[in-house]
Design an enzyme around this catalytic site. Structure first.
Site, PDB file in Angstrom:
ATOM      1  N   GLY A  18       0.815  -1.210   0.000  1.00  0.00           N
ATOM      2  CA  GLY A  18       0.000   0.000   0.000  1.00  0.00           C
ATOM      3  C   GLY A  18       0.843   1.252   0.000  1.00  0.00           C
ATOM      4  O   GLY A  18       0.584   2.204  -0.753  1.00  0.00           O
ATOM      5  N   GLN A 191      13.693 -15.084  -5.374  1.00  0.00           N
ATOM      6  CA  GLN A 191      13.715 -15.958  -6.551  1.00  0.00           C
ATOM      7  C   GLN A 191      12.507 -16.887  -6.572  1.00  0.00           C
ATOM      8  O   GLN A 191      11.854 -17.068  -7.603  1.00  0.00           O
ATOM      9  CB  GLN A 191      15.003 -16.776  -6.563  1.00  0.00           C
ATOM     10  N   LYS A 222      22.755 -10.394  -9.198  1.00  0.00           N
ATOM     11  CA  LYS A 222      22.318 -11.777  -8.993  1.00  0.00           C
ATOM     12  C   LYS A 222      20.804 -11.900  -9.105  1.00  0.00           C
ATOM     13  O   LYS A 222      20.292 -12.826  -9.757  1.00  0.00           O
ATOM     14  CB  LYS A 222      22.790 -12.260  -7.621  1.00  0.00           C
ATOM     15  N   ASP A 239      14.172   0.275   4.546  1.00  0.00           N
ATOM     16  CA  ASP A 239      13.460   0.731   5.740  1.00  0.00           C
ATOM     17  C   ASP A 239      13.788   2.198   6.003  1.00  0.00           C
ATOM     18  O   ASP A 239      14.925   2.643   5.807  1.00  0.00           O
ATOM     19  CB  ASP A 239      13.874  -0.092   6.965  1.00  0.00           C
ATOM     20  N   CYS A 379     -15.636  10.304  17.735  1.00  0.00           N
ATOM     21  CA  CYS A 379     -16.740   9.359  17.570  1.00  0.00           C
ATOM     22  C   CYS A 379     -17.143   8.769  18.929  1.00  0.00           C
ATOM     23  O   CYS A 379     -17.756   9.454  19.729  1.00  0.00           O
ATOM     24  CB  CYS A 379     -16.366   8.284  16.554  1.00  0.00           C
ATOM     25  N   MET A 382     -16.130  11.002  21.768  1.00  0.00           N
ATOM     26  CA  MET A 382     -17.062  12.093  22.071  1.00  0.00           C
ATOM     27  C   MET A 382     -18.250  11.578  22.875  1.00  0.00           C
ATOM     28  O   MET A 382     -18.693  12.214  23.840  1.00  0.00           O
ATOM     29  CB  MET A 382     -17.559  12.744  20.787  1.00  0.00           C
ATOM     30  N   HIS A 505     -14.986  11.723  12.078  1.00  0.00           N
ATOM     31  CA  HIS A 505     -13.589  11.259  12.101  1.00  0.00           C
ATOM     32  C   HIS A 505     -12.715  12.253  11.343  1.00  0.00           C
ATOM     33  O   HIS A 505     -12.484  12.093  10.132  1.00  0.00           O
ATOM     34  CB  HIS A 505     -13.480   9.878  11.450  1.00  0.00           C
ATOM     35  N   GLU A 507      -9.596  12.545  11.268  1.00  0.00           N
ATOM     36  CA  GLU A 507      -8.328  11.971  10.795  1.00  0.00           C
ATOM     37  C   GLU A 507      -8.383  11.559   9.330  1.00  0.00           C
ATOM     38  O   GLU A 507      -7.348  11.510   8.648  1.00  0.00           O
ATOM     39  CB  GLU A 507      -7.929  10.768  11.663  1.00  0.00           C
TER      40      GLU A 507
END
Length: 533
Positions: A18, A191, A222, A239, A379, A382, A505, A507
């Site tokens: 993702g 592989q 390789k 990373d 949500c 609250m 929401h 976010e």
């Protein structure tokens, strides 16, 4: 005609398909391309709306009310694309559509089979999102070798025959582990994974190699030899400290140049300057605050992915990093908030469903109210704040939500009348974008700097207006409502430095380049509490 990029994953799950898809989308947008996404999930559920957060993680809600995979959140946070229910499809939805056609007799008596009927339905879904964009990025959920994903892989194998091979690119995300005892990077898992794809008939053009270090040239050579790809098509997906560095790393490896060349795209040079500046702000903050996230599913932090990212965005204005202190609400019930929340600068209580841990959330809210700790309730958060105010300020003993106690004498949170007869759980809540009118001279209106907003919802229960007068007379402030004033959308608390609860929401609308104003204000309040500035 649109070009198609298909992203598969191998060796193990959770490698970041993702994020890789989102990062590729960002790189292409930075070159002036128009893009869209499609996530194909191999599970039989019609959508993830009724799935356990411990198994699936967050359910991401789009503007049109679709309950979708959390990867759609990555897509929206990394690009300017606004997605809908058309951008996520599951095995369950594909089979549902095929069976519906069979029952209507649309197959004219033919034996309905995986090939061609299921695969044709998948291809039709892929083509349905390919209108008016330069590139369609399609992520195939699961891991190559899983039986569940085989119809999707067969469908994308056939796509070049329909649109031309020059318009299709296969990217395979794989794991290249470093074995400390041997002191070596191991390529054999990759592989084998590529061999599984080739058995199906798909030869990847590009390998994205997830690893903890940059791959040396010999390792790349390789892998190119044994996986039958060009040497420059072996890309290190290293990373990183922050997920927002992923486009930067992939750009450094030349991935976007490679995609442009292989698909023969006509683009300008990439412009990542603003993005790079924001990444540097994340990596080199001037301040740090500790925010306690008191939830029911904290063992699975993917359940709160959009929330944790919105907190990161919220710290950008004041160059503040966020240390999240994950607190299981059931632990509050056992040990009390004083022990677990003594050193935090702010408290966030997220959404959720069911009775477990609710009293811990209510007790947490009492604590932050009495200690003047900045509080954001979302949500269910609250709704718990309403319950706490009703019990401890308004004197409504045993006040509760009808969700948790149908026999409560004071159902300050209750179902809307039109919800009472609904039996099905999937897709029947108040879902998607709804308008909200803000009351002037409130924390909410100050944060938003406007009076009319749109926010995404995912809930069934609402503030019970029968108790509005009783609660507002004791200090509760209703600072946002539906335009007709009937639905309470935002609450605050008189006399508290920063106490906000939202039925929606926020976010889901927060982006790195445009942080949500409530999160920015919340982190600002936490910073002020910590440093008194």
């Amino acid at each position: 005609m649109s070009k198609f990029i298909f992203i598969t994953g191998g060796v193990v799950s959770s490698l970041g398909k993702g994020l890789s898809s989102a990062a590729i989308g960002h790189l292409l947008e930075s070159r002036g391309m128009t893009i869209t996404f499609l996530k194909l999930d191999p599970y039989i559920n019609v959508d993830p709306g009724t799935m356990n957060p411990y198994q699936h993680g967050e359910v991401y809600v789009t503007d049109d009310g679709a309950e979708t995979d959390l990867d759609l959140g990555h897509y929206e946070r990394f690009t300017t694309v606004e997605l809908s229910r058309e951008n996520n499809c599951t095995t369950g939805r594909i089979y549902e559509s095929v069976i519906e056609k069979e029952r209507k007799g649309e197959y004219l008596g033919a034996t309905v089979q995986v090939v061609p009927h299921i695969t044709d339905a998948i291809k039709q879904k892929i083509m349905s999102v390919a209108h008016g964009v330069d590139v369609v990025i399609v992520e195939i959920g699961g891991t190559v070798g899983d039986i569940e994903s085989l119809p999707f892989l067969e469908a994308i194998r056939q796509i070049p025959y329909d649109v031309g091979r020059e318009n299709v690119l296969y990217i395979h995300l794989t794991l290249v582990p470093y074995i400390p005892t041997a002191g070596e990077l191991k390529t054999k898992p990759t592989q084998h994974s590529v061999n599984k794809l080739r058995e199906i008939g798909i030869q990847p053009h590009i390998l994205l190699c997830r690893t903890d270090r940059y791959l040396p040239p010999k390792v790349k050579d390789k892998m190119a030899l044994f996986c039958n790809v060009e040497k420059d098509s072996v890309i290190t997906a290293k990373d990183v400290e922050s997920i927002y560095e992923v486009p930067v790393v992939l750009r450094k490896e030349g991935l976007d140049e490679l995609i442009v060349r292989l698909l023969k795209l006509e683009t300008g040079p990439p412009n990542l300057r603003d993005w790079d500046m924001l990444v540097q702000k994340i990596k080199r903050p001037r301040h740090e605050v500790t925010i306690a996230l008191v939830g029911k599913y904290v063992e699975s932090r993917e359940s709160y992915k959009s929330l944790s990212e919105a907190l990161v965005h919220g710290g950008l204005r004041d160059e503040t990093s966020i240390k999240i202190q994950w607190v299981e609400s059931g632990e509050i019930e056992k040990h009390g908030p004083e022990r677990l929340l003594a050193d935090v600068d702010g408290v966030l209580i997220p959404g959720g469903f069911g009775l477990r841990g609710i009293e811990g959330k209510v007790e947490t809210i009492r604590y932050v109210r009495e200690k003047n700790i900045p509080f954001l309730g979302i949500c269910l958060g609250m709704q718990c704040a309403v319950i706490e105010v009703a019990r401890n300020l308004a004197g409504l003993e045993d006040a509760n939500s009808a969700e948790f106690n149908a026999e409560t004498p004071h159902a300050v949170i209750d179902l809307l009348p039109e919800q009472r007869a609904i039996q099905d759980k999937g897709g029947t809540m108040r879902l998607g974008n709804f308008p909200c009118t803000l009351i002037s001279d409130t924390l909410a209106s100050t944060a938003y700097e406007q009076s009319d907003i749109q926010e995404r919802h995912r809930h069934r229960y609402e503030f019970n207006n029968d108790y509005r007068q009783a609660l507002t007379s004791k200090g509760l402030i209703v600072s946002g409502t539906s335009p007709d004033g009937k639905l309470v959308e935002i609450i605050e608390l008189k006399g508290h430095p920063w106490f906000v609860g939202t039925q929606f929401h926020p976010e889901f609308h927060s982006r790195l380049c445009s942080p949500h104003p409530l999160f920015t204000a919340f982190i600002g309040a936490a910073l002020q509490r910590k440093f008194g500035t």
